[in-house]
Scaffold this motif. Structure first.
Motif: not given
Length: 360
Positions: A329-339
């Protein structure tokens, strides 16, 4: 810097065999609600992780300063902290490798053999070998500045699993994925209070120093005992360093110095199993000294069925699917939870035999 604190309300994130990291609308959970999630049975559920996403605190690739990339074509580096003699570490590494293989991702691995200086050099070596993303199981929470500087210079995203590092999320690293260790300590206390009737002298086998797991499991336990069972007196605390051998030797000392000890809280299963060995060696009967542990290994759950252990709070090590879903998800530009906090179940006399297949 202090680790990112957890929020009081979280959205439920279900991760089964789904490749993506999908947020599912669900009920909320307060910080004081430490009850275990509903138990599931059947081999199809074994190893399944359910996690909670930090409410509102997210990180996107632009915020982190990295560039989008195709995870399938990227090299991922995984740094394991400890010798794979501990069932938790064995299961953790196996899960990371299995998920990378399933996704067709090139994975570079290193094992620090429980030496922090080696782990730092291991991660530097993974970067030198071309890793574009890093998954790190930290041995210690402090001392990561050299790695963080190297990763920032090359815009390499970092996800930490099972232990936090003392750094800033979405700046020094992307996300932490792991259990709520304070809640684990509270739930262990609840089980020990029930097993002892809330009275007597008890001991704590502390985990290794220098990481947030030990600190938070201790805090959760001690705060809960103080609040709910003032009749329980903690009369002995000593590190067993998360190992069976040290847990046994410390418990042997405990039996000599505190012969009236009523219960032991071991901050992982390996130390708890060491305590069982010490009690057997001293001629104690099953259940004579109540033991509550944290992890969820097969041997510890079997220890409940055999009468030596009262309860085990789960700490699920199968991070592979959730870690790679987060990276995807992150590498596609989607936000992910920090925690990203995993929901852990628990094992007691009521379910140890029927749920043994879920243990690792």
């Amino acid at each position: 810097m202090k680790p990112h604190s957890r929020t009081t309300t979280r959205n439920i994130l279900a991760l089964g065999l789904v490749a993506g990291l999908a947020l599912v609308t669900g009920c909320t959970k307060s910080e004081s609600d430490d009850s275990a999630p509903a138990q599931t049975t059947g081999s199809g559920d074994a190893g399944k992780q359910v996690a909670e996403s930090g409410g509102g605190k997210t990180c996107a690739i632009g915020d982190y300063g990295a560039d989008k990339l195709d995870l399938k074509n990227a090299v991922v580096g995984f740094s394991q902290s400890e010798k794979e003699a501990n069932p938790f570490r064995i299961a953790e590494t196996a899960s990371i490798k299995a998920e990378a293989s399933k996704r067709g991702i090139k994975l570079l691995t290193a094992n620090a053999q429980s030496q922090f200086s080696k782990q730092i050099s291991d991660v530097q070596d993974l970067i030198a070998k071309g890793a574009k993303l890093l998954v790190i199981a930290p041995l210690n929470s402090d001392g990561w500045e050299p790695v963080l500087r190297s990763a920032q210079a090359k815009k390499i995203p970092i996800i930490t699993i099972d232990r936090q590092i003392n750094a800033a999320p979405c700046k020094d690293y992307v996300s932490f994925i792991g259990s709520d260790f304070v809640a684990q300590g509270r739930r262990a206390a609840d089980q020990l209070i029930e097993a002892t009737g809330g009275k007597g002298e008890i001991a704590i086998l502390l985990g290794a120093a220098g990481n947030n797991v030990t600190t938070e499991r201790t805090k959760g336990f001690e705060d809960r005992v103080k609040a709910k069972a003032p009749g329980l007196k903690i009369v002995f605390k000593q590190t067993g360093e998360f190992t069976r051998e040290k847990g046994q030797s410390v418990t042997e000392q405990l039996i000599q110095s505190k012969p009236g000890i009523k219960a032991i809280y071991a901050e992982n299963d390996e130390m708890g199993l060491g305590a069982v060995n010490a009690l057997k060696g001293a001629g104690k009967k099953p259940g004579a000294v109540k033991i509550v542990t944290i992890d969820g290994t097969r041997n510890a759950v079997q220890g409940i069925a055999d009468g030596w252990i009262s309860a085990v709070i789960e700490s699920n090590p199968r991070f592979g699917p959730l870690a790679f879903a987060t990276l995807d998800s992150f590498t596609q530009g989607k936000p992910v939870g920090e925690d990203i906090v995993i929901q852990d179940s628990q094992y007691t006399e009521a379910n140890a035999k029927s749920e043994l297949n879920k243990a690792y």
